[in-house]
Write a protein that holds these residues in place. Structure first.
Motif, PDB file in Angstrom:
ATOM      1  N   TYR A  60       0.649  -1.114  -0.454  1.00 40.79           N
ATOM      2  CA  TYR A  60      -0.308  -0.195  -0.357  1.00 40.79           C
ATOM      3  C   TYR A  60       0.823   1.515  -0.097  1.00 40.79           C
ATOM      4  CZ  TYR A  60      -4.339   1.802   0.992  1.00 40.79           C
ATOM      5  OH  TYR A  60      -5.979   2.741   0.759  1.00 40.79           O
ATOM      6  N   GLY A  61       0.999   1.423  -1.631  1.00 42.66           N
ATOM      7  CA  GLY A  61       2.197   3.506  -1.724  1.00 42.66           C
ATOM      8  C   GLY A  61       1.420   3.893  -2.308  1.00 42.66           C
ATOM      9  N   ILE A  62       2.621   5.002  -2.358  1.00 44.46           N
ATOM     10  CA  ILE A  62       1.398   6.143  -2.665  1.00 44.46           C
ATOM     11  C   ILE A  62       0.866   5.945  -4.060  1.00 44.46           C
ATOM     12  CG2 ILE A  62       2.463   8.205  -3.791  1.00 44.46           C
ATOM     13  CD1 ILE A  62       5.201   7.953  -2.757  1.00 44.46           C
ATOM     14  N   ILE A  63       1.468   5.033  -4.963  1.00 48.31           N
ATOM     15  CA  ILE A  63      -0.047   5.071  -6.409  1.00 48.31           C
ATOM     16  C   ILE A  63      -1.123   4.217  -5.417  1.00 48.31           C
ATOM     17  CG2 ILE A  63      -0.248   3.291  -8.080  1.00 48.31           C
ATOM     18  CD1 ILE A  63       3.252   3.708  -8.653  1.00 48.31           C
ATOM     19  N   THR A  64      -1.260   2.954  -5.328  1.00 54.69           N
ATOM     20  CA  THR A  64      -2.807   2.286  -4.024  1.00 54.69           C
ATOM     21  C   THR A  64      -2.990   3.180  -3.471  1.00 54.69           C
ATOM     22  OG1 THR A  64      -1.319   0.290  -4.201  1.00 54.69           O
ATOM     23  CG2 THR A  64      -3.373   0.747  -2.745  1.00 54.69           C
ATOM     24  N   GLU A  65      -2.562   3.782  -2.799  1.00 55.38           N
ATOM     25  CA  GLU A  65      -2.514   5.415  -1.719  1.00 55.38           C
ATOM     26  C   GLU A  65      -3.982   6.214  -2.961  1.00 55.38           C
ATOM     27  OE1 GLU A  65      -2.335   7.884   2.159  1.00 55.38           O
ATOM     28  OE2 GLU A  65      -1.043   7.890   0.099  1.00 55.38           O
ATOM     29  N   ARG A  66      -3.189   6.596  -4.159  1.00 52.65           N
ATOM     30  CA  ARG A  66      -3.504   8.121  -5.293  1.00 52.65           C
ATOM     31  C   ARG A  66      -4.964   6.971  -5.744  1.00 52.65           C
ATOM     32  NH1 ARG A  66      -4.693  12.778  -5.852  1.00 52.65           N
ATOM     33  NH2 ARG A  66      -6.204  11.645  -6.262  1.00 52.65           N
ATOM     34  N   THR A  67      -4.360   6.168  -5.843  1.00 54.08           N
ATOM     35  CA  THR A  67      -5.426   5.323  -6.711  1.00 54.08           C
ATOM     36  C   THR A  67      -7.180   5.301  -6.041  1.00 54.08           C
ATOM     37  OG1 THR A  67      -4.116   3.769  -7.774  1.00 54.08           O
ATOM     38  CG2 THR A  67      -6.663   3.456  -7.715  1.00 54.08           C
ATOM     39  N   VAL A  68      -7.005   5.206  -4.345  1.00 51.51           N
ATOM     40  CA  VAL A  68      -7.962   4.598  -2.867  1.00 51.51           C
ATOM     41  C   VAL A  68      -8.710   6.144  -3.606  1.00 51.51           C
ATOM     42  CG1 VAL A  68      -8.469   4.597  -1.035  1.00 51.51           C
ATOM     43  CG2 VAL A  68      -7.038   2.447  -1.964  1.00 51.51           C
ATOM     44  N   ILE A  69      -8.019   7.440  -3.828  1.00 46.85           N
ATOM     45  CA  ILE A  69      -8.411   9.106  -3.691  1.00 46.85           C
ATOM     46  C   ILE A  69      -9.133   8.881  -5.013  1.00 46.85           C
ATOM     47  CG2 ILE A  69      -8.135  10.971  -3.551  1.00 46.85           C
ATOM     48  CD1 ILE A  69      -5.706  10.458  -1.768  1.00 46.85           C
ATOM     49  N   ASP A  70      -8.894   8.498  -6.143  1.00 51.24           N
ATOM     50  CA  ASP A  70      -9.729   8.539  -7.530  1.00 51.24           C
ATOM     51  C   ASP A  70     -10.795   7.584  -7.279  1.00 51.24           C
ATOM     52  OD1 ASP A  70      -7.354   9.957  -8.576  1.00 51.24           O
ATOM     53  OD2 ASP A  70      -7.048   8.462  -9.178  1.00 51.24           O
ATOM     54  N   PHE A  71     -10.671   6.635  -6.965  1.00 49.01           N
ATOM     55  CA  PHE A  71     -11.637   6.444  -6.343  1.00 49.01           C
ATOM     56  C   PHE A  71     -13.136   6.849  -5.357  1.00 49.01           C
ATOM     57  CE2 PHE A  71     -14.258   2.978  -4.438  1.00 49.01           C
ATOM     58  CZ  PHE A  71     -14.998   2.254  -4.865  1.00 49.01           C
ATOM     59  N   GLN A  72     -12.411   6.914  -4.579  1.00 47.50           N
ATOM     60  CA  GLN A  72     -13.142   7.884  -3.330  1.00 47.50           C
ATOM     61  C   GLN A  72     -13.622   8.909  -4.083  1.00 47.50           C
ATOM     62  OE1 GLN A  72     -10.613   7.996  -0.479  1.00 47.50           O
ATOM     63  NE2 GLN A  72     -11.036   6.213   0.408  1.00 47.50           N
ATOM     64  N   ILE A  73     -12.820  10.203  -4.881  1.00 48.67           N
ATOM     65  CA  ILE A  73     -13.791  11.059  -5.233  1.00 48.67           C
ATOM     66  C   ILE A  73     -14.873  11.099  -6.401  1.00 48.67           C
ATOM     67  CG2 ILE A  73     -13.510  12.580  -7.582  1.00 48.67           C
ATOM     68  CD1 ILE A  73     -10.384  12.595  -6.018  1.00 48.67           C
ATOM     69  N   ASP A  74     -14.719   9.722  -7.645  1.00 48.28           N
ATOM     70  CA  ASP A  74     -15.794   9.070  -8.630  1.00 48.28           C
ATOM     71  C   ASP A  74     -16.797   8.603  -7.425  1.00 48.28           C
ATOM     72  OD1 ASP A  74     -13.802  10.191 -10.088  1.00 48.28           O
ATOM     73  OD2 ASP A  74     -13.575   7.601 -10.629  1.00 48.28           O
ATOM     74  N   ASN A  75     -17.024   8.116  -6.541  1.00 47.05           N
ATOM     75  CA  ASN A  75     -18.053   7.661  -5.970  1.00 47.05           C
ATOM     76  C   ASN A  75     -18.541   8.144  -4.898  1.00 47.05           C
ATOM     77  OD1 ASN A  75     -18.433   4.730  -7.213  1.00 47.05           O
ATOM     78  ND2 ASN A  75     -16.383   5.106  -6.766  1.00 47.05           N
ATOM     79  N   HIS A  76     -17.977   9.506  -4.481  1.00 44.34           N
ATOM     80  CA  HIS A  76     -18.563  10.655  -3.262  1.00 44.34           C
ATOM     81  C   HIS A  76     -18.779  10.618  -2.458  1.00 44.34           C
ATOM     82  CE1 HIS A  76     -19.900  12.875  -7.360  1.00 44.34           C
ATOM     83  NE2 HIS A  76     -20.249  12.221  -8.050  1.00 44.34           N
TER      84      HIS A  76
END
Length: 230
Positions: A60-76
């Motif tokens: 769970y590095g920077i890329i995984t964290e950034r991907t989770v953030i993208d998912f969270q943004i898209d799903n409000h």
């Protein structure tokens, strides 16, 4: 004896409460720095959703964290880069291929639909709905052709030498969030709408001459700003 029984019951209750609401089997809240099989599972699901397209390494590095953030943004949902109960439950809440009309095509995942919607948005965000479906039509024709890769993602990121086949890959707009209309267009294309038939090429004459396509392929039609060839 009653006191011991009471304590055991309390332990059982707290154990049940601590189990995630998701049916995915996660036993902890995942965040930056974590490693393990549960991180691998998270990366795998994010990959199938069209978000995580890197090495699945269980870190769970920077890329995984950034991907989770993208998912969270898209799903409000809460944006914190942490895969807690809300994020995990949202990931698993609609883990199937949905459709708008027609018959659902089980060949494609939610991730496939999302990437198809992304290329539609990037190439035809300002076009009519028919123009959007047409782009999806072309991508799927390439997937089904022996001349191109056999997945939506690989078709989008296909290169000719060192040059991407699609300009949004070169300029980064492929990563923009697709509109609902582009998502619907992707679903309709997957469900069989084919406004440009067997076309495997398109271009905007106002932006490029498309010389090789014009000389080597057969003109099919024009929709909005795009011309289509097969």
């Amino acid at each position: 004896m009653k006191k011991i029984t009471h304590i055991i019951l309390l332990i059982l209750i707290f154990t049940i409460i601590s189990i995630p609401a998701s049916a995915s089997g996660y036993s902890r809240t995942l965040m930056y720095g974590h490693k393990g099989d549960d991180v691998i599972e998270l990366q795998r699901i994010l990959n199938q959703k069209g978000y995580y397209n890197y090495k699945i390494d269980g870190i769970y590095g920077i890329i995984t964290e950034r991907t989770v953030i993208d998912f969270q943004i898209d799903n409000h949902i809460r944006i914190d880069g942490i895969a807690g109960p809300e994020t995990i439950n949202t990931l698993y809440s609609n883990f199937s291929t949905s459709s708008t009309g027609g018959t659902s095509n089980k060949k494609y995942t939610d991730g496939d639909i999302y990437w198809l919607a992304r290329i539609i948005e990037a190439e035809a965000g300002g076009e009519s709905y028919k123009g959007k479906v047409a782009i999806g039509n072309v991508i799927l024709n390439r997937v089904n052709s022996k001349e191109f890769p056999n997945t939506i993602y690989n078709v989008i990121f296909d290169y000719y030498g060192s040059i991407p086949q699609f300009s949004p890959v070169a300029n980064g707009t492929i990563y923009n969030t697709p509109s609902q209309e582009s998502i619907n267009a992707a679903k309709d294309a997957i469900n069989g709408l084919r406004p440009v038939g067997n076309s495997t090429y398109f271009f905007n004459p106002n932006k490029t001459a498309g010389t090789w396509i014009v000389k080597n392929k057969t003109y099919v039609t024009k929709i909005g700003e795009h011309v289509f060839y097969q």
